[in-house]
Design a protein around this motif. Structure first.
Motif, short mmCIF file in Angstrom:
data_model
loop_
_atom_site.label_atom_id
_atom_site.label_comp_id
_atom_site.label_asym_id
_atom_site.label_seq_id
_atom_site.Cartn_x
_atom_site.Cartn_y
_atom_site.Cartn_z
N LYS A 184 1.06 -0.99 -0.13
CA LYS A 184 0.15 0.05 0.14
C LYS A 184 0.79 1.16 0.02
O LYS A 184 0.60 2.32 -0.69
N GLN A 185 1.91 1.17 0.76
CA GLN A 185 2.89 2.16 0.71
C GLN A 185 3.59 2.71 -0.63
O GLN A 185 3.64 3.83 -1.10
N THR A 191 3.72 5.65 -5.67
CA THR A 191 3.73 5.77 -7.28
C THR A 191 2.56 6.70 -7.66
O THR A 191 2.54 7.52 -8.61
N GLU A 192 1.33 6.69 -6.79
CA GLU A 192 0.23 7.54 -7.26
C GLU A 192 0.72 9.10 -7.04
O GLU A 192 0.21 9.90 -7.88
N LYS A 243 3.57 10.36 -7.24
CA LYS A 243 4.89 10.76 -8.25
C LYS A 243 4.10 10.96 -9.43
O LYS A 243 4.20 11.87 -10.11
N GLU A 244 3.03 10.29 -9.86
CA GLU A 244 2.35 10.42 -11.28
C GLU A 244 1.52 11.60 -11.00
O GLU A 244 1.22 12.30 -12.19
N ALA A 245 0.89 12.04 -9.97
CA ALA A 245 0.14 13.29 -9.85
C ALA A 245 1.08 14.34 -9.78
O ALA A 245 0.58 15.59 -10.65
N LYS A 246 2.33 14.23 -9.43
CA LYS A 246 3.26 15.68 -9.33
C LYS A 246 4.00 15.67 -10.91
O LYS A 246 4.37 16.73 -11.07
N ALA A 247 3.82 14.65 -11.61
CA ALA A 247 4.68 14.66 -12.98
C ALA A 247 3.85 15.71 -13.79
O ALA A 247 4.70 16.47 -14.29
N PRO A 248 2.57 15.60 -14.25
CA PRO A 248 1.95 16.68 -14.86
C PRO A 248 2.00 18.05 -14.47
O PRO A 248 2.16 18.96 -15.30
N GLU A 249 2.04 18.29 -13.15
CA GLU A 249 2.14 19.64 -12.54
C GLU A 249 3.43 20.24 -12.94
O GLU A 249 3.52 21.43 -13.20
#
Length: 256
Positions: free
Chosen positions: A238-239, A244-245, A247-253
């Motif tokens: 879970k950690q 990973t979630e 990191k994926e959210a910060k990538a488009p920003e």
């Protein structure tokens, strides 16, 4: 009158019979009771004839049992002419007359003084330098002399429970010291065992009787351990997913 005449004839006939028996058996005397008494008093002599008496039985003493010789004492190698430890450094003790030398030597010394001298000899074999009195090697030497003294005492007085307890405590203390010395300095451990004549034996492996209660407890502990390991693995997964979630959210920003 008739009765007295009859008694006389009976006595005469008995005397005649005794004379005939003495003629036939000359070794038998006329009075057999005296023969028996003399044979009993004489002892080993055996008479021949009708009234032969067997010799008395001799009860010989038992053979003395040999005393069991135990191992030699650790103090047996100390010569009686050696001067006591406190007078060894005095030069006048070597030039005195014979009577004073006997008083100052180990010939008239007590067991405590001899044991102290033996301790000093064992310490001199293993100590690091002349002033070393508190190292592990010195402690092992002192305990070795003490243990051997207890063993010699218990061979004579095997019911002395107090000294037996002290001996076992000293043995346990020496085992701990030798175990630590073996782990830290193996070469010193081998030298100490060789100089003091100690045979080091490894402690036995852990053993426990497998009862039903102990088996059930062990099985339950294994189940709990596996459940905790599974729970930790799920938390770790879970950690990792949450990381990973994010990191994926910060990538488009960051691209914008």
């Amino acid at each position: 009158m008739f009765s007295s005449f009859g008694l006389r004839t009976i006595l005469k006939s008995s005397v005649g019979v005794l004379r005939e028996s003495s003629a036939l058996y000359p070794a038998v005397s006329v009075r057999p009771w005296s023969c028996c008494a003399s044979a009993l008093l004489s002892g080993p002599a055996v008479s021949k004839g009708v009234f032969a008496v067997p010799p008395p039985v001799r009860h010989y003493a038992r053979v003395a049992k040999k005393k069991k010789t135990g191992p030699e004492s650790q103090l047996s190698d100390l010569p009686p002419t050696m001067v006591k430890m406190e007078y060894a450094s005095v030069p006048l003790a070597q030039t005195t007359d014979d009577l004073v030398k006997r008083l100052l030597s180990l010939e008239l010394a007590s067991h405590k003084e001899k044991l102290q001298l033996k301790k000093e000899q064992l310490i001199a074999k293993v100590q690091r330098d002349e002033n070393d009195r508190n190292s592990v090697e010195v402690k092992v030497a002192v305990l070795t002399a003490r243990i051997r003294n207890y063993q010699e005492h218990l061979q004579k007085h095997h019911k002395d429970k107090a000294n037996k307890r002290r001996m076992l405590m000293a043995i346990d203390r020496r085992k701990k010291l030798l175990k630590n010395l073996r782990l830290v300095r193996f070469d010193t451990f081998e030298r100490v065992c060789e100089q003091l004549g100690i045979t080091y034996t490894f402690p036995p492996e852990y053993y426990r009787r497998a009862t039903r209660r102990w088996l059930a407890k062990k099985e339950f502990c294994i189940k709990v351990f596996k459940a905790l390991q599974k729970q930790k693995a799920e938390q770790k997964m879970k950690q990792q997913l949450s990381n990973t979630e994010t990191k994926e959210a910060k990538a488009p920003e960051a691209q914008t």
